[in-house]
Design a protein around this motif. Structure first.
Motif, PDB file in Angstrom:
ATOM      1  N   THR A 254      15.331  -8.069   8.402  1.00  0.00           N
ATOM      2  CA  THR A 254      14.887  -9.299   7.730  1.00  0.00           C
ATOM      3  C   THR A 254      15.735 -10.477   8.186  1.00  0.00           C
ATOM      4  O   THR A 254      16.957 -10.356   8.273  1.00  0.00           O
ATOM      5  N   THR A 255      15.108 -11.597   8.463  1.00  0.00           N
ATOM      6  CA  THR A 255      15.856 -12.812   8.815  1.00  0.00           C
ATOM      7  C   THR A 255      16.101 -13.630   7.546  1.00  0.00           C
ATOM      8  O   THR A 255      15.428 -13.421   6.528  1.00  0.00           O
ATOM      9  N   PRO A 256      17.034 -14.597   7.600  1.00  0.00           N
ATOM     10  CA  PRO A 256      17.253 -15.456   6.430  1.00  0.00           C
ATOM     11  C   PRO A 256      15.993 -16.226   6.015  1.00  0.00           C
ATOM     12  O   PRO A 256      15.807 -16.490   4.824  1.00  0.00           O
ATOM     13  N   VAL A 257      15.134 -16.557   6.983  1.00  0.00           N
ATOM     14  CA  VAL A 257      13.912 -17.301   6.656  1.00  0.00           C
ATOM     15  C   VAL A 257      12.917 -16.375   5.959  1.00  0.00           C
ATOM     16  O   VAL A 257      12.355 -16.721   4.905  1.00  0.00           O
ATOM     17  N   GLU A 258      12.706 -15.186   6.514  1.00  0.00           N
ATOM     18  CA  GLU A 258      11.827 -14.207   5.860  1.00  0.00           C
ATOM     19  C   GLU A 258      12.330 -13.884   4.461  1.00  0.00           C
ATOM     20  O   GLU A 258      11.534 -13.688   3.535  1.00  0.00           O
ATOM     21  N   TRP A 263      18.031 -21.837   1.772  1.00  0.00           N
ATOM     22  CA  TRP A 263      18.946 -22.712   1.025  1.00  0.00           C
ATOM     23  C   TRP A 263      20.410 -22.468   1.412  1.00  0.00           C
ATOM     24  O   TRP A 263      21.254 -23.350   1.230  1.00  0.00           O
ATOM     25  N   ALA A 264      20.703 -21.281   1.952  1.00  0.00           N
ATOM     26  CA  ALA A 264      22.079 -20.945   2.321  1.00  0.00           C
ATOM     27  C   ALA A 264      22.470 -21.504   3.690  1.00  0.00           C
ATOM     28  O   ALA A 264      23.629 -21.424   4.079  1.00  0.00           O
ATOM     29  N   ILE A 265      21.488 -22.056   4.421  1.00  0.00           N
ATOM     30  CA  ILE A 265      21.764 -22.618   5.751  1.00  0.00           C
ATOM     31  C   ILE A 265      21.790 -24.142   5.630  1.00  0.00           C
ATOM     32  O   ILE A 265      20.745 -24.780   5.531  1.00  0.00           O
ATOM     33  N   GLN A 266      23.000 -24.706   5.609  1.00  0.00           N
ATOM     34  CA  GLN A 266      23.130 -26.150   5.421  1.00  0.00           C
ATOM     35  C   GLN A 266      22.593 -26.906   6.642  1.00  0.00           C
ATOM     36  O   GLN A 266      22.542 -26.387   7.756  1.00  0.00           O
ATOM     37  N   LYS A 267      22.205 -28.152   6.391  1.00  0.00           N
ATOM     38  CA  LYS A 267      21.578 -29.000   7.403  1.00  0.00           C
ATOM     39  C   LYS A 267      22.426 -29.127   8.674  1.00  0.00           C
ATOM     40  O   LYS A 267      21.901 -29.150   9.793  1.00  0.00           O
ATOM     41  N   VAL A 268      23.747 -29.173   8.491  1.00  0.00           N
ATOM     42  CA  VAL A 268      24.664 -29.364   9.623  1.00  0.00           C
ATOM     43  C   VAL A 268      24.590 -28.204  10.627  1.00  0.00           C
ATOM     44  O   VAL A 268      24.908 -28.366  11.809  1.00  0.00           O
ATOM     45  N   ARG A 269      24.104 -27.022  10.177  1.00  0.00           N
ATOM     46  CA  ARG A 269      24.003 -25.858  11.051  1.00  0.00           C
ATOM     47  C   ARG A 269      22.587 -25.636  11.581  1.00  0.00           C
ATOM     48  O   ARG A 269      22.335 -24.688  12.321  1.00  0.00           O
ATOM     49  N   ARG A 270      21.642 -26.493  11.182  1.00  0.00           N
ATOM     50  CA  ARG A 270      20.253 -26.368  11.646  1.00  0.00           C
ATOM     51  C   ARG A 270      20.023 -27.220  12.885  1.00  0.00           C
ATOM     52  O   ARG A 270      20.814 -28.116  13.185  1.00  0.00           O
ATOM     53  N   ALA A 271      18.917 -26.972  13.571  1.00  0.00           N
ATOM     54  CA  ALA A 271      18.549 -27.761  14.750  1.00  0.00           C
ATOM     55  C   ALA A 271      18.645 -29.241  14.408  1.00  0.00           C
ATOM     56  O   ALA A 271      18.124 -29.685  13.382  1.00  0.00           O
ATOM     57  N   GLN A 288      11.988 -20.080  13.238  1.00  0.00           N
ATOM     58  CA  GLN A 288      11.336 -19.782  11.961  1.00  0.00           C
ATOM     59  C   GLN A 288      11.517 -20.913  10.949  1.00  0.00           C
ATOM     60  O   GLN A 288      10.624 -21.174  10.134  1.00  0.00           O
ATOM     61  N   LEU A 289      12.668 -21.589  10.991  1.00  0.00           N
ATOM     62  CA  LEU A 289      12.861 -22.750  10.109  1.00  0.00           C
ATOM     63  C   LEU A 289      11.822 -23.823  10.430  1.00  0.00           C
ATOM     64  O   LEU A 289      11.290 -24.480   9.533  1.00  0.00           O
ATOM     65  N   ALA A 290      11.520 -23.989  11.717  1.00  0.00           N
ATOM     66  CA  ALA A 290      10.563 -25.015  12.147  1.00  0.00           C
ATOM     67  C   ALA A 290       9.120 -24.614  11.850  1.00  0.00           C
ATOM     68  O   ALA A 290       8.317 -25.435  11.397  1.00  0.00           O
ATOM     69  N   ASN A 291       8.783 -23.342  12.093  1.00  0.00           N
ATOM     70  CA  ASN A 291       7.378 -22.922  12.065  1.00  0.00           C
ATOM     71  C   ASN A 291       7.022 -21.912  10.980  1.00  0.00           C
ATOM     72  O   ASN A 291       5.863 -21.521  10.857  1.00  0.00           O
ATOM     73  N   GLY A 292       8.019 -21.488  10.207  1.00  0.00           N
ATOM     74  CA  GLY A 292       7.772 -20.477   9.181  1.00  0.00           C
ATOM     75  C   GLY A 292       7.798 -19.078   9.768  1.00  0.00           C
ATOM     76  O   GLY A 292       7.740 -18.899  10.986  1.00  0.00           O
ATOM     77  N   ALA A 293       7.895 -18.091   8.891  1.00  0.00           N
ATOM     78  CA  ALA A 293       7.888 -16.682   9.312  1.00  0.00           C
ATOM     79  C   ALA A 293       6.574 -16.046   8.871  1.00  0.00           C
ATOM     80  O   ALA A 293       5.906 -16.543   7.973  1.00  0.00           O
ATOM     81  N   ALA A 294       6.217 -14.938   9.500  1.00  0.00           N
ATOM     82  CA  ALA A 294       4.940 -14.273   9.211  1.00  0.00           C
ATOM     83  C   ALA A 294       4.937 -13.610   7.832  1.00  0.00           C
ATOM     84  O   ALA A 294       3.882 -13.356   7.266  1.00  0.00           O
TER      85      ALA A 294
END
Length: 380
Positions: A254-258, A263-271, A288-294
């Protein structure tokens, strides 16, 4: 509850003899012989924690110090969270990820004046410590030393009256807010504690030397609000709070997005952030943050009484399989079956009706927001 590896002898926490004295039923968990319940029983223990205060032995978990001026930057190379900007005596939830974006474990990080204090899960403790040693401790350029703390016990005091009970040992603990901590002398016993926990209630997690763990536990149990609580109620409490249990609701598949842990991934660590990526699996997570997960982790509630357990398949109205339950129980506080599950994204919207297959019968369930019962965290 997770089964322990039966090939190795079970380890014991410093409170083991106290659990026996208190009449606990012991079971293997994370390689340790742990109390699943006391004579009061899981239901009474769960309700007592929600109404008053419960004392949990979580000494089986791994406590680790990361020392050195490069510790925060080093840790950021293996977690997708903001460690560098974490304030003094603040605590943050984090995840170790692998190269596929899967979750190796979830953990807590607290910044102290001379180190980062990390708490990892019992079942993953050996691998997590080896992972930190290999990835950040073994490289001098990271300027980070990984120091396990096997001599420290860990007690969790949880519930709306936890602060009342603990304040009798040191009144200053009442000044803390959720996810902050400090060094406190509790009636003569030195501890490091945070105002946090995994029950959805206000409470504290207390790190104490193993030689003083029983003494501290007895002082806490002597408070009128406090009763001992086993792992059975710990599981139903965290499930009602919508909190993941590693090895059940989250794992390497499982990924953090799935897992709905974005919420645990702060903006400073995102694309686009100042310190974007740089951790294992960042490309997968950012995509997955950009496009969602299945698929997505969701909460489920049923109006029927039949409890829906881990492993139950989920189907749509046509009977097509669309997901699986990863944790489930009859929620003692909410009074109905609740579950955490992964569902195909087109069925993950709040209010969607799905069906769990329980003993070859369909049990209707509705996608629900979590927590299933309101949190009692003290935010000041």
């Amino acid at each position: 509850m997770s089964a322990a590896d039966t090939s190795a002898p079970l380890l014991k926490t410093p409170l083991h003899a106290l659990h026996i004295e208190l009449g606990a039923k012991m079971v293997p968990f994370g390689g340790y012989d742990m109390p699943v319940q006391y004579p009061a029983g899981v239901m009474a223990e769960h309700k007592h924690t929600r109404a008053a205060a419960g004392l949990f032995d979580v000494s089986h978990m791994g406590q680790v110090r990361l020392i050195g001026d490069g510790a925060a930057a080093a840790l950021e190379t293996i977690v997708p969270v903001d460690v560098i900007d974490l304030g003094l005596f603040k605590q943050r939830y984090a995840l170790f990820t692998n190269e596929q974006g899967g979750i190796l474990d979830d953990l807590m990080i607290a910044r102290r004046p001379d180190d980062l204090f990390v708490v990892v899960n019992a079942g993953c403790k050996v691998q997590d410590i080896a992972h930190m040693q290999a990835k950040i401790g073994a490289h001098p350029e990271h300027r980070c030393q990984v120091l396990p703390l096997p001599e420290q016990a860990l007690l969790a005091l949880q519930g709306p009256q936890a602060v009342t009970a603990l304040s009798r040992l040191n009144a200053d603990v009442a000044k803390l807010t959720f996810m902050t901590g400090g060094f406190f002398n509790l009636d003569g016993i030195d501890t490091f504690l945070t105002r946090s926990g995994y029950t959805g209630e206000d409470g504290f997690e207390i790190s104490v030397h193993q030689d003083q763990a029983v003494e501290l536990a007895r002082k806490l149990l002597a408070q009128p609000e406090v009763k001992p609580i086993g792992l059975g109620a710990r599981d139903s409490l965290r499930l009602e709070a919508g909190l993941c249990l590693y090895g059940h609701d989250i794992d390497t598949s499982t990924t953090p997005v799935e897992a709905s842990l974005t919420w645990a991934i702060q903006k400073v660590r995102r694309a686009g952030g100042a310190r974007a990526g740089g951790y294992p699996g960042a490309a997968v997570v950012d995509e997955q943050l950009a496009n969602g997960a299945a698929r997505k982790r969701v909460g489920l509630v049923s109006s029927e009484r039949m409890p829906v357990r881990e492993g139950a398949k989920l189907v749509n109205a046509e009977g097509v399989e669309i997901g699986v339950v990863t944790s489930g129980t009859l929620g003692p506080t909410v009074g109905k079956p609740v579950a955490l599950a992964y569902l195909a994204k087109e069925f993950a919207a709040l209010g969607t009706e799905v069906f769990a297959i329980v003993r070859d019968k369909r049990t209707p369930m509705t996608v629900s927001s979590t927590p299933f019962t309101p949190n009692g965290y003290y935010r000041g």
